[in-house]
Design an enzyme around this catalytic site. Structure first.
Site, PDB file in Angstrom:
ATOM      1  N   CYS A 100       0.913  -0.972   0.139  1.00  0.00           N
ATOM      2  CA  CYS A 100       0.109   0.025   0.076  1.00  0.00           C
ATOM      3  C   CYS A 100       1.232   1.225   0.169  1.00  0.00           C
ATOM      4  CB  CYS A 100      -0.762  -0.004   1.166  1.00  0.00           C
ATOM      5  SG  CYS A 100      -1.998   1.668   1.825  1.00  0.00           S
ATOM      6  N   HIS A 142      -9.035  -4.275  -1.622  1.00  0.00           N
ATOM      7  CA  HIS A 142      -8.167  -3.428  -1.371  1.00  0.00           C
ATOM      8  C   HIS A 142      -8.448  -1.779  -1.232  1.00  0.00           C
ATOM      9  CE1 HIS A 142      -3.784  -2.223   0.352  1.00  0.00           C
ATOM     10  NE2 HIS A 142      -4.517  -0.848   0.039  1.00  0.00           N
ATOM     11  N   GLU A 143      -8.715  -0.837  -2.056  1.00  0.00           N
ATOM     12  CA  GLU A 143      -9.627   0.587  -2.136  1.00  0.00           C
ATOM     13  C   GLU A 143     -10.581   0.428  -1.543  1.00  0.00           C
ATOM     14  OE1 GLU A 143      -6.941   2.076  -3.360  1.00  0.00           O
ATOM     15  OE2 GLU A 143      -5.694   0.718  -4.265  1.00  0.00           O
ATOM     16  N   HIS A 146      -9.955   0.985   2.298  1.00  0.00           N
ATOM     17  CA  HIS A 146      -9.760   2.618   2.590  1.00  0.00           C
ATOM     18  C   HIS A 146     -11.188   3.448   2.562  1.00  0.00           C
ATOM     19  CE1 HIS A 146      -5.431   2.417   1.903  1.00  0.00           C
ATOM     20  NE2 HIS A 146      -5.055   1.791   0.974  1.00  0.00           N
TER      21      HIS A 146
HETATM   22 ZN    ZN Z   1      -3.987   1.435  -0.017  1.00  0.00          ZN
END
Ligand code: ZN
Length: 174
Positions: A100, A142-143, A146
């Site tokens: 990341c 993953h995004e 966030h």
């Molecule tokens: Zn990330």
């Protein structure tokens, strides 16, 4: 367009819920998308979420292409995904490497759904549905994390699945 500063683990925005995007004709939104694409590309990232550049909105870029950080990544045109959601997913998860841009120097073996059906708005505000698999499905998950204040470290099954960048590089280059 310009490169934006990427905030790192410990910054409170990375731990916050991002707000939905409402106005797609906003010039600042379009500029943010262009700057995110440029920022991810310059950093050899395969994705970047708006909160990583201190903009707490439900928006990320997927920009998969091979690089020194992800030598086996598939090539695709950078794509903005706005107000994204997972509407269905496989039962099956697989573990693979993630890093990341906001967690420099570390890599983890992270479990993610192998196949997901997603919904999002493109940069023109049109609703899209797509089925994503494997690496691109992984980037999406993953995004999306966030936007909900999570990072990949929160998804690890064991501390033993966490590696330094140096150990990761020597592992994949052997
Ligand atoms: Zn990330």
């Amino acid at each position: 367009m310009n490169k934006l500063k990427i905030i790192q683990l410990g910054h409170p925005i990375l731990r916050s819920q991002a707000q939905p995007v409402e106005n797609f004709t906003d010039k600042q939104l379009q500029q943010l998308i262009d700057s995110l694409i440029e920022t991810a590309t310059a950093a050899n990232g395969v994705g970047i979420a708006a909160p990583q550049v201190s903009q707490s909105y439900r928006l990320f870029i997927i920009a998969s292409r091979p690089s020194s950080r992800y030598p086996h990544a598939p090539t695709m045109k950078p794509k903005a995904m706005i107000n994204p959601k997972i509407i269905a997913h496989s039962d099956e998860k697989s573990k693979d490497w993630e890093g990341c841009l906001s967690v420099p120097g570390l890599r983890g073996q992270v479990p993610r759904y192998r196949t997901i059906k997603v919904e999002y708005c493109n940069r023109d505000g049109q609703l899209q549905q797509e089925v994503l698999t494997d690496f691109v499905a992984r980037i999406f998950q993953h995004e999306l994390d966030h936007l909900n204040g999570l990072v990949f470290l929160d998804r690890l099954e064991s501390e033993e699945d966490l590696f330094t960048e140096e150990e990761y590089q020597s592992l994949i280059n052997n």
